[in-house]
Design a protein around this motif. Sequence first.
Motif, PDB file in Angstrom:
ATOM      1  N   GLY A   1       0.864  -1.067   0.066  1.00 43.42           N
ATOM      2  CA  GLY A   1       0.146  -0.066   0.070  1.00 43.42           C
ATOM      3  C   GLY A   1       0.926   1.090   0.020  1.00 43.42           C
ATOM      4  N   GLN A   2       0.852   2.164   0.930  1.00 44.55           N
ATOM      5  CA  GLN A   2       1.549   3.469   1.081  1.00 44.55           C
ATOM      6  C   GLN A   2       3.062   3.013   1.247  1.00 44.55           C
ATOM      7  OE1 GLN A   2       0.210   5.899   4.393  1.00 44.55           O
ATOM      8  NE2 GLN A   2       1.665   7.243   4.070  1.00 44.55           N
ATOM      9  N   GLU A   3       3.723   3.648   0.310  1.00 42.88           N
ATOM     10  CA  GLU A   3       5.218   3.551   0.392  1.00 42.88           C
ATOM     11  C   GLU A   3       5.636   5.255   0.430  1.00 42.88           C
ATOM     12  OE1 GLU A   3       6.635   1.528  -2.675  1.00 42.88           O
ATOM     13  OE2 GLU A   3       5.369  -0.268  -2.367  1.00 42.88           O
ATOM     14  N   ALA A   4       6.695   5.525   1.012  1.00 36.86           N
ATOM     15  CA  ALA A   4       7.186   7.017   1.355  1.00 36.86           C
ATOM     16  C   ALA A   4       8.600   6.961   1.784  1.00 36.86           C
ATOM     17  CB  ALA A   4       6.252   7.616   2.633  1.00 36.86           C
ATOM     18  N   GLY A   5       9.357   7.838   1.054  1.00 36.51           N
ATOM     19  CA  GLY A   5      10.435   8.409   1.576  1.00 36.51           C
ATOM     20  C   GLY A   5      10.829   9.541   2.307  1.00 36.51           C
ATOM     21  N   LEU A   6      10.742   9.533   3.456  1.00 41.85           N
ATOM     22  CA  LEU A   6      10.589  10.577   4.313  1.00 41.85           C
ATOM     23  C   LEU A   6      11.879  11.242   4.561  1.00 41.85           C
ATOM     24  CD1 LEU A   6       8.037   9.067   6.563  1.00 41.85           C
ATOM     25  CD2 LEU A   6       7.761  10.693   4.945  1.00 41.85           C
ATOM     26  N   GLY A   7      13.212  10.728   3.995  1.00 38.49           N
ATOM     27  CA  GLY A   7      14.244  11.285   4.464  1.00 38.49           C
ATOM     28  C   GLY A   7      14.958  11.393   5.963  1.00 38.49           C
ATOM     29  N   LYS A   8      15.363  12.651   6.172  1.00 40.91           N
ATOM     30  CA  LYS A   8      15.710  12.683   7.576  1.00 40.91           C
ATOM     31  C   LYS A   8      14.651  13.527   8.377  1.00 40.91           C
ATOM     32  CE  LYS A   8      18.505  16.985   6.355  1.00 40.91           C
ATOM     33  NZ  LYS A   8      19.659  17.628   6.516  1.00 40.91           N
ATOM     34  N   ARG A   9      13.359  13.655   8.051  1.00 43.66           N
ATOM     35  CA  ARG A   9      12.382  14.392   8.688  1.00 43.66           C
ATOM     36  C   ARG A   9      11.711  13.818   9.978  1.00 43.66           C
ATOM     37  NH1 ARG A   9      12.302  15.084   3.260  1.00 43.66           N
ATOM     38  NH2 ARG A   9      12.057  17.224   2.554  1.00 43.66           N
ATOM     39  N   GLN A  10      11.829  12.510  10.264  1.00 39.13           N
ATOM     40  CA  GLN A  10      11.073  11.994  11.264  1.00 39.13           C
ATOM     41  C   GLN A  10      12.267  10.892  12.158  1.00 39.13           C
ATOM     42  OE1 GLN A  10       7.424  10.003  10.345  1.00 39.13           O
ATOM     43  NE2 GLN A  10       6.716  11.737   9.132  1.00 39.13           N
ATOM     44  N   PRO A  11      13.233  11.584  12.714  1.00 39.19           N
ATOM     45  CA  PRO A  11      14.140  10.541  13.230  1.00 39.19           C
ATOM     46  C   PRO A  11      13.637  10.066  14.532  1.00 39.19           C
ATOM     47  CG  PRO A  11      14.455  13.037  13.793  1.00 39.19           C
ATOM     48  CD  PRO A  11      13.414  12.912  12.855  1.00 39.19           C
ATOM     49  N   LEU A  12      13.848   9.009  15.055  1.00 39.21           N
ATOM     50  CA  LEU A  12      13.661   8.215  16.159  1.00 39.21           C
ATOM     51  C   LEU A  12      14.351   8.887  17.470  1.00 39.21           C
ATOM     52  CD1 LEU A  12      13.295   4.598  15.333  1.00 39.21           C
ATOM     53  CD2 LEU A  12      11.578   6.267  15.936  1.00 39.21           C
ATOM     54  N   GLU A  13      15.801   9.148  17.006  1.00 40.94           N
ATOM     55  CA  GLU A  13      16.838   9.613  18.119  1.00 40.94           C
ATOM     56  C   GLU A  13      17.165  10.870  17.516  1.00 40.94           C
ATOM     57  OE1 GLU A  13      17.981   8.775  21.003  1.00 40.94           O
ATOM     58  OE2 GLU A  13      16.348   7.370  20.876  1.00 40.94           O
ATOM     59  N   LEU A  14      17.320  12.255  18.341  1.00 34.75           N
ATOM     60  CA  LEU A  14      17.689  13.666  18.079  1.00 34.75           C
ATOM     61  C   LEU A  14      19.060  13.726  18.386  1.00 34.75           C
ATOM     62  CD1 LEU A  14      14.411  15.338  19.488  1.00 34.75           C
ATOM     63  CD2 LEU A  14      14.712  14.663  17.019  1.00 34.75           C
ATOM     64  N   THR A  15      19.724  13.118  19.075  1.00 27.63           N
ATOM     65  CA  THR A  15      21.156  12.975  19.362  1.00 27.63           C
ATOM     66  C   THR A  15      22.049  12.857  18.283  1.00 27.63           C
ATOM     67  OG1 THR A  15      21.409  10.628  20.520  1.00 27.63           O
ATOM     68  CG2 THR A  15      21.040  12.822  21.754  1.00 27.63           C
ATOM     69  N   THR A  16      23.156  13.148  18.151  1.00 29.33           N
ATOM     70  CA  THR A  16      24.123  12.968  17.176  1.00 29.33           C
ATOM     71  C   THR A  16      25.013  11.933  17.119  1.00 29.33           C
ATOM     72  OG1 THR A  16      25.729  14.796  17.874  1.00 29.33           O
ATOM     73  CG2 THR A  16      23.662  15.416  16.336  1.00 29.33           C
TER      74      THR A  16
ATOM     75  N   ARG B   1      22.556   8.058  15.026  1.00 22.26           N
ATOM     76  CA  ARG B   1      22.244   7.769  13.538  1.00 22.26           C
ATOM     77  C   ARG B   1      22.152   6.595  13.096  1.00 22.26           C
ATOM     78  NH1 ARG B   1      27.883   9.794  11.761  1.00 22.26           N
ATOM     79  NH2 ARG B   1      26.865   9.220   9.719  1.00 22.26           N
ATOM     80  N   ALA B   2      22.629   5.559  13.791  1.00 24.19           N
ATOM     81  CA  ALA B   2      22.139   4.266  13.221  1.00 24.19           C
ATOM     82  C   ALA B   2      21.075   3.793  13.383  1.00 24.19           C
ATOM     83  CB  ALA B   2      23.255   3.151  14.116  1.00 24.19           C
ATOM     84  N   THR B   3      20.321   4.301  14.528  1.00 25.15           N
ATOM     85  CA  THR B   3      18.736   4.158  14.814  1.00 25.15           C
ATOM     86  C   THR B   3      17.918   4.762  13.830  1.00 25.15           C
ATOM     87  OG1 THR B   3      19.313   3.736  17.235  1.00 25.15           O
ATOM     88  CG2 THR B   3      16.998   4.457  16.673  1.00 25.15           C
ATOM     89  N   ASN B   4      18.295   5.888  13.324  1.00 23.49           N
ATOM     90  CA  ASN B   4      17.661   6.576  12.368  1.00 23.49           C
ATOM     91  C   ASN B   4      17.487   6.060  10.934  1.00 23.49           C
ATOM     92  OD1 ASN B   4      16.579   8.539  14.314  1.00 23.49           O
ATOM     93  ND2 ASN B   4      18.348   9.743  14.249  1.00 23.49           N
ATOM     94  N   ARG B   5      18.796   5.327  10.677  1.00 27.70           N
ATOM     95  CA  ARG B   5      18.776   4.661   9.247  1.00 27.70           C
ATOM     96  C   ARG B   5      18.102   3.465   8.914  1.00 27.70           C
ATOM     97  NH1 ARG B   5      24.279   5.900  10.478  1.00 27.70           N
ATOM     98  NH2 ARG B   5      24.886   3.795  10.526  1.00 27.70           N
ATOM     99  N   ARG B   6      16.824   3.719   8.510  1.00 22.62           N
ATOM    100  CA  ARG B   6      15.834   2.779   8.764  1.00 22.62           C
ATOM    101  C   ARG B   6      14.923   2.479   7.628  1.00 22.62           C
ATOM    102  NH1 ARG B   6      14.027   6.774  11.275  1.00 22.62           N
ATOM    103  NH2 ARG B   6      11.882   6.904  11.836  1.00 22.62           N
TER     104      ARG B   6
END
Length: 298
Positions: A107-122, A127-132
């Motif tokens: 159904g729905q497929e979306a490429g959201l880039g870096k707009r919805q991170p799970l983690e806000l730290t650097t 960063r590994a958590t957000n690459r998903r």
Amino acid sequence: MKIASGMRSYCFALLMTVCCHAARSQQTTDTLLVRFDFNQATLTKPATATLDSFLQLNPLAIITRISLAGHCDFVGSHHYNDSLSQERVRTTRAYLEGKGCSPALFGQEAGLGKRQPLELTTTDAARATNRRVELIFGKQAPVKATVPPREAQVVPVASAASSRLSDMIKDSSVKVGSKLVLPNMNFEPGRHFLLSGSFGILRELYRVMKDNPTLQIEIHGHVCCMSGGVDGPDVDTGAPDLSVQRAKAIYDYLVSAGIAAQRMQYKGFGSSQKLFPEERTSLEETKNRRVEIKIISK
């Protein structure tokens, strides 16, 4: 005659409403995360193992829909990350189709880039958590007997998901030795990675530890789908220590966030302390894949 006809129409509409509600009530959803290396859209071995594990536990016949959302870390422009996240979605979909998932399921497929991170730290871990890619699977729940589950080991103070962890800790009934089941902290099947909905309570646990400097805890990991107290195999480590790795994942997060290691311990209990011993539904399996904290000192 008009009244009788109207009554028949009303009864038919009511029957259809009840039937539709019953059909919807048998639908469940599972959320799965697969992670990617930096600047890559190729599925890693752990990522394919996660997908394979899910498909083994959930036959294609019960999957009714699949939605995918790709994400990146903060490095790079929006334009680049949007493209990379879309490619991650395409790679994941192609793998699932290769495993027999019909194109009609997607159904729905979306490429959201870096707009919805799970983690806000650097940090590298953040960063590994957000690459998903996040996958939401709609499933037709099997019809099973509605026998009330046994929940003898649930701690009452933590049974309400709406309760704030900070309030639980301050509650006078929570003493040294008390165990709290952390609401909404659940894991991917066969792995020690948290589901996306779990990061809110994890951040709250960090704030509680920070705001209560004398608090010491023991972190307990648990698994589902095993019996006799046996621990589960961890897809990523290849060892039968999944509950230990799940507890350690919480411990490592808190240490990396600045909580002193000497304030915490972690243990794995395998399948020896299930909340739902018979695991009649996927929801019960999810709740058995959990982490609790035991109060060592307040």
